[in-house]
Design a protein around this motif. Structure first.
Motif, PDB file in Angstrom:
ATOM      1  N   LEU A 191       5.598   3.991   0.239  1.00 36.66           N
ATOM      2  CA  LEU A 191       6.420   2.570  -0.040  1.00 36.66           C
ATOM      3  C   LEU A 191       5.725   2.139  -1.353  1.00 36.66           C
ATOM      4  O   LEU A 191       4.790   2.567  -1.843  1.00 36.66           O
ATOM      5  N   ARG A 192       6.907   1.010  -1.909  1.00 38.90           N
ATOM      6  CA  ARG A 192       6.476   0.794  -3.118  1.00 38.90           C
ATOM      7  C   ARG A 192       5.499  -0.580  -2.677  1.00 38.90           C
ATOM      8  O   ARG A 192       5.695  -1.474  -1.995  1.00 38.90           O
ATOM      9  N   ALA A 193       4.406  -0.496  -3.337  1.00 39.70           N
ATOM     10  CA  ALA A 193       3.416  -1.723  -2.933  1.00 39.70           C
ATOM     11  C   ALA A 193       3.903  -3.040  -2.760  1.00 39.70           C
ATOM     12  O   ALA A 193       3.325  -3.996  -2.320  1.00 39.70           O
ATOM     13  N   SER A 194       4.435  -3.337  -4.082  1.00 40.30           N
ATOM     14  CA  SER A 194       4.720  -4.586  -4.470  1.00 40.30           C
ATOM     15  C   SER A 194       5.635  -5.348  -3.415  1.00 40.30           C
ATOM     16  O   SER A 194       5.712  -6.610  -3.360  1.00 40.30           O
ATOM     17  N   ASP A 195       6.615  -4.737  -2.839  1.00 40.80           N
ATOM     18  CA  ASP A 195       7.674  -5.322  -2.055  1.00 40.80           C
ATOM     19  C   ASP A 195       7.771  -4.447  -0.652  1.00 40.80           C
ATOM     20  O   ASP A 195       8.806  -4.911   0.094  1.00 40.80           O
ATOM     21  N   GLY A 196       7.110  -3.282  -0.427  1.00 39.86           N
ATOM     22  CA  GLY A 196       7.448  -2.502   0.806  1.00 39.86           C
ATOM     23  C   GLY A 196       8.576  -1.754   0.929  1.00 39.86           C
ATOM     24  O   GLY A 196       9.035  -1.142   1.716  1.00 39.86           O
ATOM     25  N   THR A 197       9.425  -1.507  -0.305  1.00 36.12           N
ATOM     26  CA  THR A 197      10.421  -0.732  -0.252  1.00 36.12           C
ATOM     27  C   THR A 197      10.106   0.688  -0.208  1.00 36.12           C
ATOM     28  O   THR A 197       9.077   1.344  -0.618  1.00 36.12           O
ATOM     29  N   ILE A 198      10.969   1.108   1.004  1.00 37.19           N
ATOM     30  CA  ILE A 198      10.673   2.721   1.293  1.00 37.19           C
ATOM     31  C   ILE A 198      11.027   3.478   0.384  1.00 37.19           C
ATOM     32  O   ILE A 198      12.502   3.740  -0.144  1.00 37.19           O
ATOM     33  N   LEU A 199      10.216   4.308  -0.549  1.00 32.03           N
ATOM     34  CA  LEU A 199      10.506   5.454  -1.458  1.00 32.03           C
ATOM     35  C   LEU A 199      10.883   6.734  -0.889  1.00 32.03           C
ATOM     36  O   LEU A 199      11.723   7.542  -1.286  1.00 32.03           O
TER      37      LEU A 199
END
Length: 118
Positions: free
Chosen positions: A47-55
């Protein structure tokens, strides 16, 4: 030594002073660490730590619901440990555990689900 290695080894100079490095976005999901090689893992996600977007989508027995819960837990922990530089957390249950690591350089959260040992 390659040109890119040389530019990374010595800081760029601007008007005689070292220039400040500008943070780069995380690499594409296909260039991020291979979590399949972790022994005993039964699922993973990035995940992107800043907003939880699944990478990288959850794999194996790790679900999007699990990932959402773990991310919300980390938000709560971050509030409690604000400024402490949290790098790793392991959350253990009777049958599974979740290992979460923050990749400080790339801004990603690496989540690995493993079977707990009895």
């Amino acid at each position: 030594m390659s040109e890119s290695a040389l530019t990374q080894a010595s800081p760029a100079m601007t008007n005689g002073a070292p220039s400040v490095a500008v943070p780069q976005p995380p690499p594409p999901a296909n260039e991020i660490v291979d979590l399949d090689v972790i022994p005993g893992q039964i699922g993973h996600a990035i995940l992107r730590a800043s907003d939880g977007t699944i990478l990288r989508p959850p794999s194996g027995n790790l679900t999007e619901r699990d990932v959402g819960i773990v991310y919300r837990m980390l938000l709560e922990i971050g509030t409690v440990l604000e400024g402490e530089g949290l790098q790793r957390v392991t959350v253990g249950f009777r049958s599974v555990s979740y290992a979460i690591a923050f990749g400080g350089g790339d801004g990603c959260l690496y989540i690995v689900k493993k079977r707990s040992m009895p």
